[in-house]
Design a protein around this motif. Structure first.
Motif, PDB file in Angstrom:
ATOM      1  N   MET A 134      43.281  48.788  26.934  1.00 32.31           N
ATOM      2  CA  MET A 134      43.085  47.353  26.975  1.00 32.31           C
ATOM      3  C   MET A 134      43.593  46.802  28.312  1.00 32.31           C
ATOM      4  SD  MET A 134      44.539  44.605  24.313  1.00 32.31           S
ATOM      5  CE  MET A 134      43.793  43.050  24.180  1.00 32.31           C
ATOM      6  N   ARG A 135      42.786  45.997  28.933  1.00 25.92           N
ATOM      7  CA  ARG A 135      43.125  45.438  30.246  1.00 25.92           C
ATOM      8  C   ARG A 135      44.063  44.241  30.083  1.00 25.92           C
ATOM      9  NH1 ARG A 135      38.946  43.695  34.990  1.00 25.92           N
ATOM     10  NH2 ARG A 135      40.551  43.477  36.539  1.00 25.92           N
ATOM     11  N   GLN A 136      45.109  44.201  30.927  1.00 20.98           N
ATOM     12  CA  GLN A 136      46.077  43.111  30.867  1.00 20.98           C
ATOM     13  C   GLN A 136      45.612  41.931  31.713  1.00 20.98           C
ATOM     14  OE1 GLN A 136      49.589  45.063  32.340  1.00 20.98           O
ATOM     15  NE2 GLN A 136      50.412  45.282  30.283  1.00 20.98           N
ATOM     16  N   ALA A 137      45.983  40.756  31.286  1.00 22.85           N
ATOM     17  CA  ALA A 137      45.718  39.548  32.072  1.00 22.85           C
ATOM     18  C   ALA A 137      46.607  39.571  33.312  1.00 22.85           C
ATOM     19  CB  ALA A 137      46.003  38.305  31.232  1.00 22.85           C
ATOM     20  N   PRO A 138      46.183  38.929  34.406  1.00 18.43           N
ATOM     21  CA  PRO A 138      46.991  38.924  35.635  1.00 18.43           C
ATOM     22  C   PRO A 138      48.427  38.477  35.421  1.00 18.43           C
ATOM     23  CG  PRO A 138      44.841  37.990  36.059  1.00 18.43           C
ATOM     24  CD  PRO A 138      44.942  38.220  34.571  1.00 18.43           C
ATOM     25  N   SER A 139      48.660  37.496  34.561  1.00 15.07           N
ATOM     26  CA  SER A 139      50.026  37.013  34.334  1.00 15.07           C
ATOM     27  C   SER A 139      50.900  38.072  33.663  1.00 15.07           C
ATOM     28  CB  SER A 139      50.002  35.748  33.486  1.00 15.07           C
ATOM     29  OG  SER A 139      49.424  36.021  32.234  1.00 15.07           O
ATOM     30  N   GLU A 140      50.291  39.005  32.958  1.00 13.85           N
ATOM     31  CA  GLU A 140      51.048  40.055  32.285  1.00 13.85           C
ATOM     32  C   GLU A 140      51.359  41.217  33.227  1.00 13.85           C
ATOM     33  OE1 GLU A 140      48.670  41.105  28.945  1.00 13.85           O
ATOM     34  OE2 GLU A 140      49.070  39.234  27.879  1.00 13.85           O
ATOM     35  N   ARG A 141      50.581  41.355  34.284  1.00 17.53           N
ATOM     36  CA  ARG A 141      50.787  42.455  35.224  1.00 17.53           C
ATOM     37  C   ARG A 141      51.799  42.103  36.298  1.00 17.53           C
ATOM     38  NH1 ARG A 141      44.560  43.401  36.036  1.00 17.53           N
ATOM     39  NH2 ARG A 141      44.928  41.455  37.088  1.00 17.53           N
ATOM     40  N   GLY A 142      52.043  40.830  36.523  1.00 12.60           N
ATOM     41  CA  GLY A 142      52.925  40.405  37.600  1.00 12.60           C
ATOM     42  C   GLY A 142      52.116  40.142  38.860  1.00 12.60           C
ATOM     43  N   ILE A 143      52.803  39.699  39.884  1.00  8.11           N
ATOM     44  CA  ILE A 143      52.142  39.341  41.130  1.00  8.11           C
ATOM     45  C   ILE A 143      51.836  40.592  41.954  1.00  8.11           C
ATOM     46  CG2 ILE A 143      54.295  38.960  42.369  1.00  8.11           C
ATOM     47  CD1 ILE A 143      52.912  36.554  43.725  1.00  8.11           C
ATOM     48  N   ASP A 144      50.728  40.565  42.648  1.00 13.00           N
ATOM     49  CA  ASP A 144      50.333  41.669  43.514  1.00 13.00           C
ATOM     50  C   ASP A 144      51.408  41.871  44.585  1.00 13.00           C
ATOM     51  OD1 ASP A 144      48.861  42.260  46.337  1.00 13.00           O
ATOM     52  OD2 ASP A 144      47.923  43.369  44.684  1.00 13.00           O
ATOM     53  N   PRO A 145      51.845  43.105  44.826  1.00 12.34           N
ATOM     54  CA  PRO A 145      52.916  43.360  45.796  1.00 12.34           C
ATOM     55  C   PRO A 145      52.589  42.852  47.209  1.00 12.34           C
ATOM     56  CG  PRO A 145      52.496  45.325  44.492  1.00 12.34           C
ATOM     57  CD  PRO A 145      51.439  44.333  44.135  1.00 12.34           C
ATOM     58  N   HIS A 146      51.340  42.963  47.631  1.00  6.82           N
ATOM     59  CA  HIS A 146      50.965  42.493  48.962  1.00  6.82           C
ATOM     60  C   HIS A 146      51.058  40.969  49.048  1.00  6.82           C
ATOM     61  CE1 HIS A 146      49.122  46.506  48.792  1.00  6.82           C
ATOM     62  NE2 HIS A 146      49.477  46.548  50.070  1.00  6.82           N
ATOM     63  N   LEU A 147      50.615  40.292  47.996  1.00  5.43           N
ATOM     64  CA  LEU A 147      50.704  38.838  47.954  1.00  5.43           C
ATOM     65  C   LEU A 147      52.164  38.413  47.921  1.00  5.43           C
ATOM     66  CD1 LEU A 147      49.435  36.034  47.745  1.00  5.43           C
ATOM     67  CD2 LEU A 147      49.295  36.385  45.254  1.00  5.43           C
TER      68      LEU A 147
END
Length: 52
Positions: free
Chosen positions: A1-14
Motif C-alpha cells: 500500500m502506497r503512503q501519502a506524502p505526509s506519512e512519508r515525511g519531507i523529501d531529503p533534497h527539499l
C-alpha cells in the motif's frame, strides 16, 4: 500500500534546500541588524548582493 506524502515525511533534497534557504535568510537578517547598528551609511533600503 502506497503512503501519502505526509506519512512519508519531507523529501531529503527539499529538506536540505529549505534548510539552506533558512540559514541564508538568518545570516542576511543578522547582517542587516549589524549594519543598522554599526555602519553609518547604511539605510533601511540599502541593497547588498552576494555572489556565489
Amino acid at each position: 500500500m502506497r503512503q501519502a506524502p505526509s506519512e512519508r515525511g519531507i523529501d531529503p533534497h527539499l529538506h536540505r534546500d529549505i534548510t539552506e534557504l533558512i540559514e541564508g535568510l538568518e545570516f542576511e537578517h543578522q547582517e542587516q541588524e549589524r549594519a543598522t547598528a554599526e555602519v553609518s551609511w547604511y539605510k533601511e533600503h540599502t541593497l547588498f548582493f552576494s555572489l556565489v
